[in-house]
Design a protein around this motif. Structure first.
Motif, PDB file in Angstrom:
ATOM      1  N   VAL A 140       0.837  -1.189   0.000  1.00 35.18           N
ATOM      2  CA  VAL A 140       0.000   0.000   0.000  1.00 35.18           C
ATOM      3  C   VAL A 140       0.872   1.238   0.000  1.00 35.18           C
ATOM      4  O   VAL A 140       1.824   1.336   0.775  1.00 35.18           O
ATOM      5  CB  VAL A 140      -0.930   0.015   1.233  1.00 35.18           C
ATOM      6  CG1 VAL A 140      -1.592   1.387   1.400  1.00 35.18           C
ATOM      7  CG2 VAL A 140      -1.995  -1.066   1.116  1.00 35.18           C
ATOM      8  N   CYS A 141       0.567   2.180  -0.875  1.00 30.45           N
ATOM      9  CA  CYS A 141       1.292   3.442  -0.909  1.00 30.45           C
ATOM     10  C   CYS A 141       0.555   4.530  -0.138  1.00 30.45           C
ATOM     11  O   CYS A 141       1.168   5.424   0.431  1.00 30.45           O
ATOM     12  CB  CYS A 141       1.488   3.918  -2.344  1.00 30.45           C
ATOM     13  SG  CYS A 141       2.588   2.896  -3.330  1.00 30.45           S
ATOM     14  N   ALA A 142      -0.779   4.484  -0.141  1.00 30.36           N
ATOM     15  CA  ALA A 142      -1.567   5.546   0.482  1.00 30.36           C
ATOM     16  C   ALA A 142      -2.783   4.977   1.196  1.00 30.36           C
ATOM     17  O   ALA A 142      -3.370   3.986   0.762  1.00 30.36           O
ATOM     18  CB  ALA A 142      -2.009   6.558  -0.571  1.00 30.36           C
ATOM     19  N   ILE A 143      -3.152   5.633   2.274  1.00 32.91           N
ATOM     20  CA  ILE A 143      -4.343   5.280   3.036  1.00 32.91           C
ATOM     21  C   ILE A 143      -5.284   6.470   2.987  1.00 32.91           C
ATOM     22  O   ILE A 143      -4.890   7.601   3.319  1.00 32.91           O
ATOM     23  CB  ILE A 143      -3.988   4.939   4.492  1.00 32.91           C
ATOM     24  CG1 ILE A 143      -3.019   3.758   4.525  1.00 32.91           C
ATOM     25  CG2 ILE A 143      -5.239   4.637   5.309  1.00 32.91           C
ATOM     26  CD1 ILE A 143      -2.319   3.578   5.842  1.00 32.91           C
ATOM     27  N   VAL A 144      -6.517   6.243   2.575  1.00 29.61           N
ATOM     28  CA  VAL A 144      -7.531   7.290   2.494  1.00 29.61           C
ATOM     29  C   VAL A 144      -8.600   6.978   3.543  1.00 29.61           C
ATOM     30  O   VAL A 144      -9.150   5.874   3.566  1.00 29.61           O
ATOM     31  CB  VAL A 144      -8.156   7.359   1.083  1.00 29.61           C
ATOM     32  CG1 VAL A 144      -9.235   8.433   1.041  1.00 29.61           C
ATOM     33  CG2 VAL A 144      -7.076   7.646   0.035  1.00 29.61           C
ATOM     34  N   LEU A 145      -8.881   7.954   4.388  1.00 29.25           N
ATOM     35  CA  LEU A 145      -9.761   7.742   5.532  1.00 29.25           C
ATOM     36  C   LEU A 145     -11.030   8.571   5.449  1.00 29.25           C
ATOM     37  O   LEU A 145     -11.000   9.762   5.127  1.00 29.25           O
ATOM     38  CB  LEU A 145      -9.026   8.117   6.824  1.00 29.25           C
ATOM     39  CG  LEU A 145      -7.755   7.329   7.149  1.00 29.25           C
ATOM     40  CD1 LEU A 145      -6.890   8.119   8.114  1.00 29.25           C
ATOM     41  CD2 LEU A 145      -8.114   5.977   7.730  1.00 29.25           C
ATOM     42  N   ASP A 146     -12.133   7.948   5.779  1.00 30.90           N
ATOM     43  CA  ASP A 146     -13.401   8.633   6.019  1.00 30.90           C
ATOM     44  C   ASP A 146     -13.312   9.321   7.387  1.00 30.90           C
ATOM     45  O   ASP A 146     -12.433   8.995   8.196  1.00 30.90           O
ATOM     46  CB  ASP A 146     -14.514   7.581   5.983  1.00 30.90           C
ATOM     47  CG  ASP A 146     -15.845   8.112   6.462  1.00 30.90           C
ATOM     48  OD1 ASP A 146     -16.280   9.175   5.979  1.00 30.90           O
ATOM     49  OD2 ASP A 146     -16.453   7.466   7.341  1.00 30.90           O
ATOM     50  N   ILE A 147     -14.231  10.244   7.675  1.00 32.44           N
ATOM     51  CA  ILE A 147     -14.245  10.886   8.993  1.00 32.44           C
ATOM     52  C   ILE A 147     -15.343  10.300   9.882  1.00 32.44           C
ATOM     53  O   ILE A 147     -15.058   9.592  10.845  1.00 32.44           O
ATOM     54  CB  ILE A 147     -14.406  12.416   8.872  1.00 32.44           C
ATOM     55  CG1 ILE A 147     -13.168  13.034   8.202  1.00 32.44           C
ATOM     56  CG2 ILE A 147     -14.598  13.034  10.262  1.00 32.44           C
ATOM     57  CD1 ILE A 147     -13.226  14.547   8.076  1.00 32.44           C
ATOM     58  N   GLU A 148     -16.611  10.609   9.561  1.00 35.25           N
ATOM     59  CA  GLU A 148     -17.723  10.222  10.432  1.00 35.25           C
ATOM     60  C   GLU A 148     -17.800   8.713  10.609  1.00 35.25           C
ATOM     61  O   GLU A 148     -17.950   7.968   9.645  1.00 35.25           O
ATOM     62  CB  GLU A 148     -19.047  10.727   9.861  1.00 35.25           C
ATOM     63  CG  GLU A 148     -19.181  12.239   9.829  1.00 35.25           C
ATOM     64  CD  GLU A 148     -20.515  12.653   9.242  1.00 35.25           C
ATOM     65  OE1 GLU A 148     -21.516  11.934   9.431  1.00 35.25           O
ATOM     66  OE2 GLU A 148     -20.561  13.709   8.588  1.00 35.25           O
TER      67      GLU A 148
END
Length: 239
Positions: A8-16
């Motif tokens: 994995v190069c990047a982690i994208v996160l939701d907030i709520e």
């Protein structure tokens, strides 16, 4: 928790519901902004800012000549229905920004989030946020937490205006292009099954996050599920 099987190069996160409390958003942030919609619009009577806002609302409602009071009514209705409308998100972000400056508000993050961001940064993984909230609202949220300013731990932010709807596979392809990575090297973490499905369809890796006491249960078909980001380690692409 074992590492992801693919680099994995990047982690994208939701907030709520993922990095922060959905209850805080609905019981604190939304009411705070709604109570100030009328005064916010009134203070901007005759400005270009308000003219552009009413034009944007009118374009979405099919009413091109809205008066300020009518614009407020639409914003309140959208707020009550939690409509993901760009004009509402922009006004909410502006009102919240003032609330953060005044010390009325803080951004809620779960205790495991700062350590996870630190761990991923040290491992060489890029870290992004993708939320329906406006970019300004996202930045303010992470800049004013009980754990201090977390924005240095984040590499960027995406919202509906920069990426598109979170349940659309095309939105995830847009983000992948923006950060110059193939989908298979990006991990998306969210508490919403439909968002995870859309990311998976775009070729992303996925991680369902269901915090304790979530009434929806602790399983999301088709996606690995965790209740905390503690122990969630990913294998960097350079490993």
């Amino acid at each position: 928790m074992s590492q992801e099987s693919r680099p994995v190069c990047a982690i994208v996160l939701d907030i709520e519901g993922t990095t922060g409390s959905i209850t805080y958003v609905h019981e604190v942030l939304f009411p705070y902004a709604r109570a100030r919609l009328e005064s916010w619009v009134s203070e901007r009577q005759g400005t270009q800012e308000l003219a552009e806002l009413t034009a944007s609302i009118g374009a979405q409602t099919g009413s091109p000549h809205l008066r300020p009071g009518e614009a407020v009514a639409v914003l309140k209705a959208w707020s009550d229905a939690d409509v993901k409308a760009g004009p509402l998100k922009a006004v909410q972000a502006a009102i919240w920004a003032e609330g953060y400056r005044r010390g009325d508000l803080s951004g809620h993050v779960y205790p495991d989030v700062p350590a996870a961001l630190e761990r991923w940064k040290a491992a060489g993984n890029a870290r992004y946020i993708y939320s329906s909230g406006a970019l300004q609202a996202q930045r303010d949220w992470f800049a004013h937490t009980a754990f201090g300013d977390l924005t240095p731990l984040l590499d960027g932010y995406f919202d509906l205006t920069t990426a598109g709807g979170k349940r659309e596979p095309a939105s995830y392809r847009t983000i992948a292009r923006a950060i110059s990575l193939p989908g298979g090297r990006i991990l998306f973490a969210s508490d919403v099954a439909e968002e995870l499905d859309a990311a998976a369809e775009a070729g992303w890796q996925t991680l369902a996050v269901r915090r304790p006491h979530d009434p929806r249960g602790d399983a999301v078909p088709g996606h690995r599920c965790v209740s905390t980001l503690d122990g969630v380690d990913v294998l960097p692409a350079s490993a």
